[in-house]
Design a protein around this motif. Structure first.
Motif, PDB file in Angstrom:
ATOM      1  N   GLU A 286       0.841  -1.206   0.000  1.00 46.21           N
ATOM      2  CA  GLU A 286       0.000   0.000   0.000  1.00 46.21           C
ATOM      3  C   GLU A 286       0.871   1.249   0.000  1.00 46.21           C
ATOM      4  OE1 GLU A 286      -3.018  -0.433  -0.368  1.00 46.21           O
ATOM      5  OE2 GLU A 286      -3.541  -2.396   0.458  1.00 46.21           O
ATOM      6  N   ALA A 287       1.856   1.269   0.891  1.00 45.73           N
ATOM      7  CA  ALA A 287       2.697   2.460   1.025  1.00 45.73           C
ATOM      8  C   ALA A 287       3.540   2.671  -0.222  1.00 45.73           C
ATOM      9  CB  ALA A 287       3.586   2.333   2.256  1.00 45.73           C
ATOM     10  N   LEU A 288       4.017   1.580  -0.805  1.00 40.64           N
ATOM     11  CA  LEU A 288       4.827   1.708  -2.027  1.00 40.64           C
ATOM     12  C   LEU A 288       3.979   2.218  -3.193  1.00 40.64           C
ATOM     13  CD1 LEU A 288       6.955  -1.541  -1.688  1.00 40.64           C
ATOM     14  CD2 LEU A 288       7.885   0.778  -1.788  1.00 40.64           C
TER      15      LEU A 288
ATOM     16  N   PRO B 175       9.357   2.464   1.907  1.00 37.84           N
ATOM     17  CA  PRO B 175       8.660   3.240   0.873  1.00 37.84           C
ATOM     18  C   PRO B 175       9.242   4.639   0.684  1.00 37.84           C
ATOM     19  CG  PRO B 175       7.076   2.117   2.264  1.00 37.84           C
ATOM     20  CD  PRO B 175       8.422   1.929   2.899  1.00 37.84           C
ATOM     21  N   ILE B 176       9.711   5.259   1.777  1.00 38.72           N
ATOM     22  CA  ILE B 176      10.334   6.586   1.638  1.00 38.72           C
ATOM     23  C   ILE B 176      11.605   6.465   0.793  1.00 38.72           C
ATOM     24  CG2 ILE B 176      11.561   8.412   2.899  1.00 38.72           C
ATOM     25  CD1 ILE B 176       9.592   8.016   5.208  1.00 38.72           C
ATOM     26  N   LEU B 177      12.422   5.484   1.126  1.00 40.21           N
ATOM     27  CA  LEU B 177      13.687   5.321   0.396  1.00 40.21           C
ATOM     28  C   LEU B 177      13.431   4.963  -1.063  1.00 40.21           C
ATOM     29  CD1 LEU B 177      15.751   3.425   3.122  1.00 40.21           C
ATOM     30  CD2 LEU B 177      16.176   5.747   2.292  1.00 40.21           C
ATOM     31  N   GLN B 178      12.433   4.120  -1.294  1.00 42.97           N
ATOM     32  CA  GLN B 178      12.110   3.715  -2.671  1.00 42.97           C
ATOM     33  C   GLN B 178      11.706   4.938  -3.497  1.00 42.97           C
ATOM     34  OE1 GLN B 178      12.465   0.945  -4.237  1.00 42.97           O
ATOM     35  NE2 GLN B 178      11.014   0.902  -5.931  1.00 42.97           N
ATOM     36  N   ARG B 179      10.945   5.830  -2.871  1.00 40.41           N
ATOM     37  CA  ARG B 179      10.491   7.033  -3.558  1.00 40.41           C
ATOM     38  C   ARG B 179      11.661   7.977  -3.862  1.00 40.41           C
ATOM     39  NH1 ARG B 179       5.768  10.834  -3.245  1.00 40.41           N
ATOM     40  NH2 ARG B 179       4.468   9.225  -2.342  1.00 40.41           N
ATOM     41  N   LEU B 180      12.633   8.037  -2.950  1.00 42.23           N
ATOM     42  CA  LEU B 180      13.648   9.086  -3.058  1.00 42.23           C
ATOM     43  C   LEU B 180      14.982   8.644  -3.663  1.00 42.23           C
ATOM     44  CD1 LEU B 180      13.110  10.914   0.352  1.00 42.23           C
ATOM     45  CD2 LEU B 180      12.101  11.414  -1.876  1.00 42.23           C
ATOM     46  N   HIS B 181      15.219   7.324  -3.737  1.00 46.52           N
ATOM     47  CA  HIS B 181      16.537   6.897  -4.220  1.00 46.52           C
ATOM     48  C   HIS B 181      16.730   7.394  -5.649  1.00 46.52           C
ATOM     49  CE1 HIS B 181      15.833   3.894  -7.353  1.00 46.52           C
ATOM     50  NE2 HIS B 181      14.673   3.739  -6.759  1.00 46.52           N
TER      51      HIS B 181
ATOM     52  N   MET C  20       1.313   8.616   6.528  1.00 43.68           N
ATOM     53  CA  MET C  20       1.208   7.301   7.184  1.00 43.68           C
ATOM     54  C   MET C  20       1.178   7.511   8.686  1.00 43.68           C
ATOM     55  SD  MET C  20       3.823   4.990   4.943  1.00 43.68           S
ATOM     56  CE  MET C  20       4.939   6.106   4.120  1.00 43.68           C
ATOM     57  N   LEU C  21       0.228   6.883   9.319  1.00 42.26           N
ATOM     58  CA  LEU C  21       0.105   7.038  10.770  1.00 42.26           C
ATOM     59  C   LEU C  21       0.223   5.659  11.417  1.00 42.26           C
ATOM     60  CD1 LEU C  21      -2.483   9.294  12.560  1.00 42.26           C
ATOM     61  CD2 LEU C  21      -1.972   7.026  13.421  1.00 42.26           C
ATOM     62  N   PHE C  22       1.195   5.524  12.314  1.00 43.80           N
ATOM     63  CA  PHE C  22       1.397   4.262  13.036  1.00 43.80           C
ATOM     64  C   PHE C  22       1.144   4.499  14.512  1.00 43.80           C
ATOM     65  CE2 PHE C  22       3.367   1.395   9.927  1.00 43.80           C
ATOM     66  CZ  PHE C  22       3.558   2.279   8.876  1.00 43.80           C
ATOM     67  N   SER C  23       0.416   3.582  15.112  1.00 40.92           N
ATOM     68  CA  SER C  23       0.090   3.762  16.517  1.00 40.92           C
ATOM     69  C   SER C  23      -0.140   2.388  17.147  1.00 40.92           C
ATOM     70  CB  SER C  23      -1.193   4.603  16.613  1.00 40.92           C
ATOM     71  OG  SER C  23      -1.369   5.101  17.899  1.00 40.92           O
TER      72      SER C  23
END
Ligand code: AMP
Length: 450
Positions: free
Chosen positions: A34-36, A58-64, A179-182
């Motif tokens: 989902e995040a990817l 997902p952050i790294l995948q987006r920014l690499h 993205m919210l993690f709790s």
């Protein structure tokens, strides 16, 4: 399912294998696709579940491979320790990529953080307070932000960060992935998620947080005043190798560390009164095995990530059930096994009953063979404040009486009243007020919490 299912960039696949991860954990399996795909995510994820990689990858995948500067991702976390830990994870997973990153949190010099923000590092991992300060000083620009992560949102709520978070949100572009993690989803977090997430993928949201599987729980009933002795005994018997020990307050953490020190057990403590370098040094010494015991309060517990930590000891029963879950989540990380032992005095029974309801069963009671539960303790961990003041008063009264006798003797012998006489009159005026002030402040410090 393996990590190859996610079509991650080869640089990230290398980062994953450097860390020795072979299969994605359940939260990663659910959240990564989902995040990817760029969707917003609302995840109820326990600590130790592998949730960090679920948002970092997902952050790294987006920014690499992107070379233009500018902060594209912001991760907000409740504590410095957690921020440092997430950043470590990010550096490790992104080691073969060129994504730049920095942490922003209080308790350390502002200069390097300010420079990193001004330079536009790609990813910022921050606690809300310091970030707001720097935003206020015009150091941070988020007009190019693409991803926002709120980690351990329930803890941020507990710590009163919600207004700060809303202030930060107001500075961010509306069009972004969030993205919210709790660990738990109390009503204010549900409301926040409604305000900030767009059609989120909901992961595990039905389930109330329960401690990670793989943890064995035990309750050791013990009179309050014998807790320190019992802990020393457990450590002496080698039943417990290294252990993370939780106390209710900073003061109790300090006192317990002194007791362990006296017993020759290497230890240090981390809590809100310790500076950031002190906390980092203690954590490092514990992680590298130079310390056998790390004594911590709840506030400091998030973010303590120690590989292969077999034992968590609740020296004091946590007041909140969620704190129990987070404390014991420090062991049995990522589906390993660990033990959580809780010392329970008769007064703690209602609190442990509440925890048992969440764990879903009664926790086994254990007694330690050969330990003298009836023994009178040599000294309590904390002498009650009223007793301490009474002892000081009795001591001062004794000193005054002795001084009076001496003064009378000198008068009888014809000695002129000199420096000794001055001392006598100085004591009653100075001591009680001074003693009271001192104890009042130490009492306040204790009550100031964790
Ligand atoms: P977290 O819940 O993100 O704090 O992660 C808990 C621990 O699990 C950390 O020590 C991670 O390094 C580890 N971990 C995360 N993902 C995996 C994985 N797929 N396989 C093995 N360990 C992992």
């Amino acid at each position: 399912m393996s990590f190859s299912a996610f079509n991650l960039d080869p640089s990230l696949v290398r980062g994953i294998s450097d860390l020795g991860f072979t299969d994605p954990t359940p939260i990663q399996q659910a959240a990564l696709p989902e995040a990817l795909a760029g969707r917003d995510v609302l995840a109820a994820a326990q600590t130790g579940s592998g949730k960090t990689a679920a948002f970092v990858l997902p952050i790294l995948q987006r920014l690499h491979g992107r070379t233009e500067p500018g902060t594209r991702a912001l991760v907000l976390t409740p504590t410095r320790e957690l921020a440092a830990q997430i950043h470590e994870h990010l550096l490790a997973l992104g080691r073969h990529s060129r994504v730049t990153s920095a942490t922003v949190f209080g308790g350390v010099k502002q200069g390097p953080q300010e420079r990193a923000l001004r330079a536009g590092v790609n990813v910022v991992v921050a606690t809300p307070g310091r970030l707001l300060d720097l935003i206020g000083q015009g150091c941070a620009r988020f007009d190019r932000l693409e991803v926002l992560v709120l980690d351990e949102a329930d803890r941020m709520l507990d710590m009163g960060f919600l207004p700060d978070i809303r202030r930060i949100l107001a500075k961010l572009p509306a069009s972004r992935q969030t993205m919210l993690f709790s660990a738990t989803l109390p009503q204010p977090i549900v409301q926040l998620s409604r305000d900030m997430l767009r059609d989120p993928a909901r992961i595990n949201v039905e389930r109330r947080a329960t401690p990670a599987t793989g943890i064995s729980h035990a309750v050791l009933p013990v009179p309050e005043k014998l807790k320190s002795k019992l802990l020393v005994e457990l450590l002496r018997r080698d039943e417990v190798g290294t252990a993370l020990v939780f106390t209710r307050t900073k003061h109790r953490a300090n006192r317990l560390a002194l007791v362990l020190d006296k017993a020759g057990i290497s230890c240090d403590r981390i809590h809100g009164n310790r500076s950031q370098p002190q906390r980092e040094a203690a954590l490092k010494a514990f992680k590298t095995g130079r310390l056998r015991v790390l004594v911590a309060t709840d506030l400091a517990s998030r973010g303590i990530d120690v590989a292969d930590l077999p034992h968590v000891i609740n020296f004091d029963v946590p007041a909140q059930v969620d704190d129990y879950i987070h404390r014991v989540g420090r062991t049995a990380r990522a589906e390993a096994t660990g033990s959580a032992v809780t010392f329970v005095s008769p007064d703690d029974e209602p609190a442990i009953a509440a925890i048992e309801r969440v764990v879903g069963r009664r926790i086994a009671r254990r007694t330690i063979d050969g330990f003298d539960y009836a023994e009178k303790p040599a000294a309590a961990l904390e002498v009650p404040i009223a007793e301490r003041i009474a002892a000081i008063r009795a001591q001062k009264a004794g000193e005054r009486a002795r001084a009076k006798v001496n003064a009378e003797r000198r008068a009888r012998n014809g000695t002129p009243s000199g420096s000794a006489g001055n001392k006598v009159s100085a004591h009653p005026a100075a001591a009680p007020g001074g003693a009271r002030a001192r104890y009042r402040s130490s009492n306040q410090r204790r009550n100031a919490g964790r």
